[in-house]
Design a protein around this motif. Structure first.
Motif, PDB file in Angstrom:
ATOM      1  N   UNK A  14       0.829  -1.204   0.000  1.00 52.66           N
ATOM      2  CA  UNK A  14       0.000   0.000   0.000  1.00 52.66           C
ATOM      3  C   UNK A  14       0.866   1.259   0.000  1.00 52.66           C
ATOM      4  N   UNK A  15       1.864   1.269   0.856  1.00 51.16           N
ATOM      5  CA  UNK A  15       2.763   2.417   0.937  1.00 51.16           C
ATOM      6  C   UNK A  15       3.554   2.580  -0.356  1.00 51.16           C
ATOM      7  N   UNK A  16       3.983   1.465  -0.949  1.00 51.30           N
ATOM      8  CA  UNK A  16       4.745   1.528  -2.183  1.00 51.30           C
ATOM      9  C   UNK A  16       3.944   2.037  -3.365  1.00 51.30           C
ATOM     10  N   UNK A  17       2.616   1.909  -3.296  1.00 51.33           N
ATOM     11  CA  UNK A  17       1.758   2.412  -4.370  1.00 51.33           C
ATOM     12  C   UNK A  17       1.409   3.881  -4.140  1.00 51.33           C
ATOM     13  N   UNK A  18       1.186   4.254  -2.898  1.00 42.09           N
ATOM     14  CA  UNK A  18       0.752   5.615  -2.602  1.00 42.09           C
ATOM     15  C   UNK A  18       1.882   6.626  -2.677  1.00 42.09           C
ATOM     16  N   UNK A  19       3.104   6.207  -2.448  1.00 46.06           N
ATOM     17  CA  UNK A  19       4.248   7.123  -2.377  1.00 46.06           C
ATOM     18  C   UNK A  19       5.149   6.896  -3.579  1.00 46.06           C
ATOM     19  N   UNK A  20       5.651   7.980  -4.156  1.00 46.05           N
ATOM     20  CA  UNK A  20       6.518   7.881  -5.334  1.00 46.05           C
ATOM     21  C   UNK A  20       7.989   8.128  -5.026  1.00 46.05           C
ATOM     22  N   UNK A  21       8.296   8.573  -3.827  1.00 46.33           N
ATOM     23  CA  UNK A  21       9.675   8.900  -3.464  1.00 46.33           C
ATOM     24  C   UNK A  21      10.225   7.843  -2.508  1.00 46.33           C
ATOM     25  N   UNK A  22      11.417   7.309  -2.843  1.00 44.68           N
ATOM     26  CA  UNK A  22      12.034   6.314  -1.964  1.00 44.68           C
ATOM     27  C   UNK A  22      12.373   6.900  -0.595  1.00 44.68           C
ATOM     28  N   UNK A  23      12.846   8.154  -0.598  1.00 43.37           N
ATOM     29  CA  UNK A  23      13.190   8.779   0.677  1.00 43.37           C
ATOM     30  C   UNK A  23      11.985   8.953   1.575  1.00 43.37           C
ATOM     31  N   UNK A  24      10.867   9.401   0.999  1.00 46.67           N
ATOM     32  CA  UNK A  24       9.645   9.575   1.787  1.00 46.67           C
ATOM     33  C   UNK A  24       9.131   8.226   2.274  1.00 46.67           C
ATOM     34  N   UNK A  25       9.200   7.220   1.410  1.00 48.05           N
ATOM     35  CA  UNK A  25       8.740   5.879   1.807  1.00 48.05           C
ATOM     36  C   UNK A  25       9.572   5.331   2.957  1.00 48.05           C
ATOM     37  N   UNK A  26      10.883   5.550   2.901  1.00 46.20           N
ATOM     38  CA  UNK A  26      11.755   5.089   3.987  1.00 46.20           C
ATOM     39  C   UNK A  26      11.418   5.799   5.290  1.00 46.20           C
ATOM     40  N   UNK A  27      11.223   7.118   5.206  1.00 48.00           N
ATOM     41  CA  UNK A  27      10.878   7.874   6.411  1.00 48.00           C
ATOM     42  C   UNK A  27       9.553   7.432   7.013  1.00 48.00           C
ATOM     43  N   UNK A  28       8.557   7.227   6.138  1.00 41.82           N
ATOM     44  CA  UNK A  28       7.261   6.785   6.638  1.00 41.82           C
ATOM     45  C   UNK A  28       7.332   5.369   7.204  1.00 41.82           C
ATOM     46  N   UNK A  29       8.134   4.515   6.570  1.00 40.36           N
ATOM     47  CA  UNK A  29       8.256   3.133   7.043  1.00 40.36           C
ATOM     48  C   UNK A  29       8.873   3.099   8.435  1.00 40.36           C
ATOM     49  N   UNK A  30       9.984   3.827   8.605  1.00 45.70           N
ATOM     50  CA  UNK A  30      10.673   3.812   9.895  1.00 45.70           C
ATOM     51  C   UNK A  30       9.859   4.563  10.949  1.00 45.70           C
ATOM     52  N   UNK A  31       9.436   5.778  10.611  1.00 43.39           N
ATOM     53  CA  UNK A  31       8.686   6.574  11.582  1.00 43.39           C
ATOM     54  C   UNK A  31       7.356   5.951  11.941  1.00 43.39           C
ATOM     55  N   UNK A  32       6.596   5.547  10.913  1.00 47.17           N
ATOM     56  CA  UNK A  32       5.301   4.935  11.174  1.00 47.17           C
ATOM     57  C   UNK A  32       5.432   3.607  11.892  1.00 47.17           C
ATOM     58  N   UNK A  33       6.452   2.823  11.508  1.00 44.73           N
ATOM     59  CA  UNK A  33       6.659   1.539  12.168  1.00 44.73           C
ATOM     60  C   UNK A  33       6.990   1.693  13.641  1.00 44.73           C
ATOM     61  N   UNK A  34       7.808   2.681  13.964  1.00 42.30           N
ATOM     62  CA  UNK A  34       8.165   2.915  15.363  1.00 42.30           C
ATOM     63  C   UNK A  34       6.968   3.411  16.170  1.00 42.30           C
ATOM     64  N   UNK A  35       6.159   4.275  15.564  1.00 40.77           N
ATOM     65  CA  UNK A  35       4.977   4.780  16.272  1.00 40.77           C
ATOM     66  C   UNK A  35       3.988   3.643  16.547  1.00 40.77           C
ATOM     67  N   UNK A  36       3.729   2.817  15.540  1.00 34.26           N
ATOM     68  CA  UNK A  36       2.817   1.693  15.737  1.00 34.26           C
ATOM     69  C   UNK A  36       3.350   0.723  16.789  1.00 34.26           C
ATOM     70  N   UNK A  37       4.668   0.509  16.778  1.00 40.14           N
ATOM     71  CA  UNK A  37       5.261  -0.390  17.769  1.00 40.14           C
ATOM     72  C   UNK A  37       5.114   0.168  19.175  1.00 40.14           C
ATOM     73  N   UNK A  38       5.318   1.482  19.312  1.00 43.99           N
ATOM     74  CA  UNK A  38       5.190   2.100  20.642  1.00 43.99           C
ATOM     75  C   UNK A  38       3.759   2.035  21.148  1.00 43.99           C
ATOM     76  N   UNK A  39       2.808   2.295  20.261  1.00 44.41           N
ATOM     77  CA  UNK A  39       1.393   2.248  20.659  1.00 44.41           C
ATOM     78  C   UNK A  39       0.955   0.817  20.944  1.00 44.41           C
ATOM     79  N   UNK A  40       1.494  -0.134  20.169  1.00 45.81           N
ATOM     80  CA  UNK A  40       1.028  -1.512  20.262  1.00 45.81           C
ATOM     81  C   UNK A  40       1.714  -2.376  21.297  1.00 45.81           C
ATOM     82  N   UNK A  41       2.620  -1.827  22.094  1.00 46.44           N
ATOM     83  CA  UNK A  41       3.218  -2.606  23.173  1.00 46.44           C
ATOM     84  C   UNK A  41       4.511  -3.302  22.821  1.00 46.44           C
TER      85      UNK A  41
END
Length: 235
Positions: free
Chosen positions: A137-164
């Motif tokens: 989903x992220x790979x289709x919605x985003x066209x920039x590798x840098x933005x995708x990397x930032x969203x992957x790392x940032x979003x992944x860390x936020x979800x991990x923190x919220x999810x325990x």
């Protein structure tokens, strides 16, 4: 003085020794009962890093779209479902490699008890499918590798923190715990807790597996729809 000392000795002999009793009113000790020194950390890291490494594969989806790889695949005699299956399996392999590394290394180096291997495998499979769907989903919605990397790392860390996956769910307030269960991490955490701490098997974690499966279907369906729409616009 001798009489006073003797009286004190007799009195001391009559007094029972003091005992300190520690009670955990919140049940935290019971919740973590049966865990080894590194068991909790190992299961949390399994969820955290498996999700992060799988999300990072969104970059390869972007590159495949940009280089026309996906269009050429769809031009071949394969169905859209087969193409999506190939993309999903590629992301899922990443999840399994990361998960297997954590499981084997923690077992050999720190003697982590993972419990029922089949149950752990199913949790990792469904959790990896959720992450794979989100990566597509992220790979289709985003066209920039840098933005995708930032969203992957940032979003992944936020979800991990919220999810325990960073702080145990047991110390979350009730409201925050309900919010945590909007993430796949919290359901994976609950499943691993049942397996590791209470010796649970597949039947004991069916509710958690069911929710993870539903999340996986939702994310893969969304990813497939977005991918088809993206290809239709490009043609």
């Amino acid at each position: 003085e001798e009489q006073a000392s003797a009286a004190l000795d007799r009195a001391a002999a009559d007094i029972a020794p003091a005992e300190a009793v520690i009670r955990d009113a919140g049940g935290i000790a019971q919740a973590f009962g049966g865990l080894g020194q590194f068991d909790l950390g190992a299961s949390s890291q399994l969820l955290l890093f498996t999700f992060l490494s799988t999300l990072a594969a969104a970059v390869s989806v972007i590159q495949a779209r940009r280089n026309g790889v996906i269009r050429r695949i769809m031009a071949a005699p394969v169905t859209g479902g087969q193409a999506l299956l190939g993309l999903t399996l590629g992301r899922l392999v990443i999840a399994f490699v990361q998960g297997a590394y954590i499981i084997v290394a923690s077992r050999l180096l720190f003697d982590v008890n993972w419990g029922d291997p089949l149950a752990v495998f199913l949790v990792l499979l469904l959790f990896g499918l959720v992450a794979s769907g989100l990566a597509i989903t992220l790979g289709v919605l985003v066209d920039s590798e840098g933005l995708a990397t930032g969203l992957s790392v940032g979003g992944g860390l936020v979800l991990a923190a919220i999810g325990g996956a960073m702080v145990p769910l047991e110390i979350f307030p009730d409201t925050m715990r309900r919010i945590a269960h909007l993430t796949p991490h919290a359901w994976g955490y609950d499943a691993m807790a049942e397996i590791q701490r209470r010796g649970g098997g597949v039947l004991d974690i069916l509710p958690e597996l069911g929710v993870l499966a539903a999340m996986a279907v939702a994310m893969l369906t969304l990813g497939a729809w977005l991918l088809r729409r993206s290809l239709a616009r490009a043609m």
